[in-house]
Design a protein around this motif. Structure first.
Motif, short mmCIF file in Angstrom:
data_model
loop_
_atom_site.label_atom_id
_atom_site.label_comp_id
_atom_site.label_asym_id
_atom_site.label_seq_id
_atom_site.Cartn_x
_atom_site.Cartn_y
_atom_site.Cartn_z
N ASP A 134 -16.19 36.88 42.32
CA ASP A 134 -17.12 37.27 43.38
C ASP A 134 -16.46 38.10 44.47
OD1 ASP A 134 -19.32 35.88 42.28
OD2 ASP A 134 -18.54 34.02 43.09
N ARG A 135 -15.16 38.08 44.54
CA ARG A 135 -14.39 38.85 45.52
C ARG A 135 -14.77 38.52 46.96
NH1 ARG A 135 -13.53 44.74 42.84
NH2 ARG A 135 -12.72 43.94 40.90
N GLY A 136 -15.09 37.27 47.22
CA GLY A 136 -15.36 36.84 48.59
C GLY A 136 -16.57 37.49 49.21
N ALA A 137 -17.74 37.00 48.88
CA ALA A 137 -18.98 37.57 49.39
C ALA A 137 -19.28 37.12 50.82
CB ALA A 137 -20.14 37.22 48.47
N GLY A 138 -18.37 36.38 51.42
CA GLY A 138 -18.56 35.99 52.81
C GLY A 138 -19.14 34.60 52.97
N LYS A 139 -19.84 34.42 54.07
CA LYS A 139 -20.44 33.13 54.38
C LYS A 139 -21.74 33.33 55.14
CE LYS A 139 -18.11 32.43 58.80
NZ LYS A 139 -17.19 33.54 58.69
N LEU A 140 -22.52 32.27 55.20
CA LEU A 140 -23.73 32.24 56.00
C LEU A 140 -23.63 31.05 56.93
CD1 LEU A 140 -26.64 33.28 56.53
CD2 LEU A 140 -27.38 31.46 54.99
N LEU A 141 -23.70 31.30 58.25
CA LEU A 141 -23.80 30.24 59.24
C LEU A 141 -25.23 30.24 59.74
CD1 LEU A 141 -20.56 30.74 61.39
CD2 LEU A 141 -20.88 29.31 59.36
N TRP A 142 -25.82 29.06 59.93
CA TRP A 142 -27.21 28.99 60.35
C TRP A 142 -27.39 27.85 61.34
CZ3 TRP A 142 -29.74 24.44 59.51
CH2 TRP A 142 -29.16 23.58 58.57
N PHE A 143 -28.47 27.95 62.09
CA PHE A 143 -28.90 26.85 62.94
C PHE A 143 -30.43 26.86 63.00
CE2 PHE A 143 -28.48 30.35 65.96
CZ PHE A 143 -29.64 30.26 66.71
N GLU A 144 -30.98 25.71 63.34
CA GLU A 144 -32.42 25.58 63.53
C GLU A 144 -32.70 24.95 64.88
OE1 GLU A 144 -34.54 23.39 60.54
OE2 GLU A 144 -33.84 24.72 58.93
N VAL A 145 -33.77 25.42 65.48
CA VAL A 145 -34.31 24.78 66.68
C VAL A 145 -35.79 24.53 66.43
CG1 VAL A 145 -32.64 25.76 68.29
CG2 VAL A 145 -34.74 26.99 67.82
N GLY A 146 -36.30 23.49 67.05
CA GLY A 146 -37.71 23.16 66.92
C GLY A 146 -38.32 23.02 68.29
#
Length: 153
Positions: A134-146
């Motif tokens: 995959d050659r390091g496709a990165g990352k996903l950081l997420w957050f949710e608020v309600g």
């Protein structure tokens, strides 16, 4: 006559170059989207946390980033930021119930992402494509608020 009401779910995505102005552009995008959808109560906290994630992407990678805003319905909003590094920083590397201690008073960095655990209802991070092929496709950081947390607590 038929009345059309806007949907309560929607998605906006923005590709950000590796540029020191990217956090400002992300804040402006968040402001426009939330005001446009009648969610001003969410604006301050979402703008702050989005800015922190995009700034983190700029400082710790050399590539582009992407911002995705998703209204999940019933007042919940998810923000995700993708970047080219596969490293998942604290507090995103722990379950939302696990608290990360604050940075030492004399530290030069380490405070920005801690804001997420203080103001978001939930958060997380996923490495994307961390295998040799995959050659390091990165990352996903997420957050949710309600709706219960959009007051900036």
């Amino acid at each position: 006559m038929v009345t059309v009401s806007p949907p309560d779910t929607w998605v906006y995505a923005l590709r950000l170059p590796h540029d020191p102005r990217a956090a400002r552009v992300a804040r402006m995008t968040v402001r426009a989207a939330l005001n446009g959808h009648g969610m001003p109560e969410a604006l301050d906290v979402v703008e702050l946390l989005t800015s922190e994630l995009v700034t983190n992407a700029y400082w710790h990678t050399k590539g582009p980033a992407s911002l995705r805003l998703t209204a999940l319905g019933d007042g919940r909003l998810r923000v995700g930021v993708w970047d080219t590094s596969s490293h998942i920083p604290a507090p995103f590397d722990k379950p939302p119930g696990d608290r990360v201690p604050p940075a030492p008073v004399d530290a030069d960095s380490g405070r920005g992402l801690i804001l997420v655990q203080e103001h978001a209802d939930s958060w997380g991070g996923w490495p994307l494509g961390d295998s040799l092929l995959d050659r390091g496709a990165g990352k996903l950081l997420w957050f949710e608020v309600g709706t219960g947390r959009m007051d900036g607590r």
